[in-house]
Design an enzyme around this catalytic site. Sequence first.
Site, mmCIF file in Angstrom:
data_model
loop_
_atom_site.group_PDB
_atom_site.id
_atom_site.type_symbol
_atom_site.label_atom_id
_atom_site.label_comp_id
_atom_site.label_asym_id
_atom_site.label_seq_id
_atom_site.Cartn_x
_atom_site.Cartn_y
_atom_site.Cartn_z
ATOM 1 N N ASN A 148 0.084 57.890 -69.288
ATOM 2 C CA ASN A 148 -1.096 58.636 -69.759
ATOM 3 C C ASN A 148 -0.800 59.647 -70.860
ATOM 4 O OD1 ASN A 148 0.226 60.194 -67.771
ATOM 5 N ND2 ASN A 148 -1.635 61.350 -67.368
ATOM 6 N N GLU A 244 5.867 64.143 -59.256
ATOM 7 C CA GLU A 244 4.583 64.653 -59.758
ATOM 8 C C GLU A 244 3.612 63.489 -59.715
ATOM 9 O OE1 GLU A 244 3.902 67.665 -60.316
ATOM 10 O OE2 GLU A 244 5.802 68.679 -60.668
ATOM 11 N N CYS A 278 -3.690 63.594 -64.754
ATOM 12 C CA CYS A 278 -3.521 63.797 -63.308
ATOM 13 C C CYS A 278 -4.451 64.888 -62.790
ATOM 14 C CB CYS A 278 -2.063 64.111 -62.988
ATOM 15 S SG CYS A 278 -1.415 65.518 -63.907
ATOM 16 N N GLU A 452 7.124 71.745 -61.101
ATOM 17 C CA GLU A 452 7.522 71.725 -62.503
ATOM 18 C C GLU A 452 7.041 72.970 -63.198
ATOM 19 O OE1 GLU A 452 5.987 68.083 -64.305
ATOM 20 O OE2 GLU A 452 8.054 67.503 -64.680
HETATM 21 P P1 NAD Z 1 2.921 54.139 -61.791
HETATM 22 O O1 NAD Z 1 3.357 54.744 -60.514
HETATM 23 O O2 NAD Z 1 2.326 52.794 -61.776
HETATM 24 O O3 NAD Z 1 4.157 54.047 -62.814
HETATM 25 C C1 NAD Z 1 4.913 55.171 -63.174
HETATM 26 C C2 NAD Z 1 6.316 54.722 -63.574
HETATM 27 O O4 NAD Z 1 6.992 54.200 -62.430
HETATM 28 C C3 NAD Z 1 6.333 53.611 -64.628
HETATM 29 O O5 NAD Z 1 7.367 53.891 -65.558
HETATM 30 C C4 NAD Z 1 6.671 52.377 -63.799
HETATM 31 O O6 NAD Z 1 7.306 51.352 -64.551
HETATM 32 C C5 NAD Z 1 7.610 52.965 -62.755
HETATM 33 N N1 NAD Z 1 7.767 52.182 -61.516
HETATM 34 C C6 NAD Z 1 6.905 51.275 -60.986
HETATM 35 N N2 NAD Z 1 7.402 50.803 -59.813
HETATM 36 C C7 NAD Z 1 8.561 51.460 -59.591
HETATM 37 C C8 NAD Z 1 9.524 51.447 -58.524
HETATM 38 N N3 NAD Z 1 9.385 50.660 -57.461
HETATM 39 N N4 NAD Z 1 10.596 52.270 -58.606
HETATM 40 C C9 NAD Z 1 10.742 53.102 -59.661
HETATM 41 N N5 NAD Z 1 9.881 53.145 -60.710
HETATM 42 C C10 NAD Z 1 8.801 52.334 -60.667
HETATM 43 O O7 NAD Z 1 1.952 55.212 -62.452
HETATM 44 P P2 NAD Z 1 1.085 55.057 -63.798
HETATM 45 O O8 NAD Z 1 -0.042 54.132 -63.523
HETATM 46 O O9 NAD Z 1 1.993 54.790 -64.933
HETATM 47 O O10 NAD Z 1 0.560 56.562 -63.980
HETATM 48 C C11 NAD Z 1 -0.670 57.015 -63.501
HETATM 49 C C12 NAD Z 1 -0.452 57.951 -62.323
HETATM 50 O O11 NAD Z 1 0.402 59.025 -62.693
HETATM 51 C C13 NAD Z 1 -1.744 58.605 -61.880
HETATM 52 O O12 NAD Z 1 -1.799 58.571 -60.474
HETATM 53 C C14 NAD Z 1 -1.597 60.045 -62.364
HETATM 54 O O13 NAD Z 1 -2.350 60.975 -61.635
HETATM 55 C C15 NAD Z 1 -0.137 60.250 -62.212
HETATM 56 N N6 NAD Z 1 0.343 61.372 -63.026
HETATM 57 C C16 NAD Z 1 0.717 62.522 -62.388
HETATM 58 C C17 NAD Z 1 1.133 63.633 -63.131
HETATM 59 C C18 NAD Z 1 1.542 64.926 -62.462
HETATM 60 O O14 NAD Z 1 2.154 65.761 -63.127
HETATM 61 N N7 NAD Z 1 1.231 65.132 -61.186
HETATM 62 C C19 NAD Z 1 1.154 63.550 -64.520
HETATM 63 C C20 NAD Z 1 0.758 62.361 -65.137
HETATM 64 C C21 NAD Z 1 0.365 61.273 -64.375
#
Ligand code: NAD
Length: 485
Positions: A148, A244, A278, A452
């Site tokens: 994002n 996060e 998020c 963070e």
């Molecule tokens: P996601 O969990 O699908 O992917 C995040 C990352 O994890 C990607 O790089 C992906 O390739 C990797 N990944 C996937 N499976 C994995 C595994 N088994 N082991 C290790 N890594 C793996 O998330 P997304 O769809 O990319 O992001 C959206 C989510 O992120 C939303 O829920 C959003 O709220 C959250 N987010 C949170 C924050 C925060 O600071 N709290 C900030 C930004 C986004």
Amino acid sequence: MAEFTDQFTMTIDGQPASSPQTLKVVNPATGQVFAEVPDCTPEQLDVAMRGAQRAFAGWKDDYERRRAVMYACADALEANAEELGRLATMEQGMPLAGGVGGVLQAAGNFRYYADLDIPRITVQDDDDALVEIVRRPIGVIAAIKPWNVPIGMAVNTIAPAFRAGCTVVLKPSPFTPVVTVRMGEVLRDIVPAGVLNIVSGGNELGQWMTEHPVPRGVSFTGSIATGKKVNVAAAADLKRVLLELGGNDAAIVLDDADPVDVAEKLFWPAFRNSGQICMAVKRVFVPEAMEPQVVEALAAKARAVKVGNGLDEGTELGPINNKPQFERVKGLVAEAIAQGAVAVAGGHPMEGDGYFFEPTILTNVAEGTRIVDEEQFGPALPILTYRTVPEAVHRANATNYGLGASVWSADPLRAAAVAEQLEADTVWVNTHMQLTHDAPFTGMKWSGLGSEMGLWSIYAYTDPQTVFRTRSQVIKKGAEQAAGA
Ligand code: NAD
């Protein structure tokens, strides 16, 4: 036809690295592949991890060197902000001002951490002993990032990890790897070899990273479902984790608020980056009597906003970032409407190529509908009604999410009293989504583990070390020094 093919290289132990396989990257505004990046192999990941481990030894003890490198990183990001911002827009979809602005913010983050003082804390200083607490960097950090806000999320780990004295192996999302890989190229000759490794690949690469024996810490930003898997994988090796994760932020409007003013101020914290943040507002609670005015004011904003290709001048909202997310948002809205919700604005995908969805305001909707109970992460906002404030608080808290929440009122003290009852790690009064560097950002319940920002990121990438000196040693050392002088 790809616009950039085989141009981008990973950065592994200071060297450019291509791979036998590539990942194709789609521009969400066109639905077309526009670039390819390497698909990291397990062997390449191993070289990156070993390089980061070797580099840690010389890096961790030399703060002045790290500080100079961080300043140089900031300068390089600023000098390349236009190009990087453009790539961010092409792969993520956000309007160009956000793409470039994100790079400039990341540069500021490097400078902030370069100058951050990490206090040495004295907990005892008396006749018996001098006892101090210092922070020791934990080693190599495996950083895994979402799609994002690619550069912002990457530098949120890199900058404090560098300040702490750690080295980094970082993987962007397979949906948005280009700008991060390109940032690795831009910083390659600035950061010592092995200190910053940027690898690109699919979800399995993230899993290899968490299971790899070298990293001592995992910095993960992404969904709750993946965060749980990362936590399990890291536990096997007792790696430190910073998670996060997702949010489902509630905004509670109190009955003394001005509905039009609130709608004006709520709109962007809900819809910025097409809702793909998020800590975006994801549920709004309004008193029954105020609902028509709040809904109509929000709907008017939603109808007026300019949706389009982020590269086009005047675009205020871009597309949803990727096909699966587009299908998910489309499905959540359709399901809510099928259950009786009314789309007062939007409600449908937009004509044409790309993953564009109309900014949507849903009313006549409540808990039990997935778009209320789950994080939608898209440009669709449900408006719920309530009768009493305790009821609204109870419903806002009746969830496993606990990232942020806000309360809106003409009386800030009244709002603050309600805000402090909300189970969210950041609560805002008459605003939402505003952060300050020095306050922790974190998630209660399933929204995260660890914090963070500011010193809290430093705590995530360091262990405390207690240095206990008996008083006689201190006195003796002082006497020796005096004699030497
Ligand atoms: P996601 O969990 O699908 O992917 C995040 C990352 O994890 C990607 O790089 C992906 O390739 C990797 N990944 C996937 N499976 C994995 C595994 N088994 N082991 C290790 N890594 C793996 O998330 P997304 O769809 O990319 O992001 C959206 C989510 O992120 C939303 O829920 C959003 O709220 C959250 N987010 C949170 C924050 C925060 O600071 N709290 C900030 C930004 C986004």
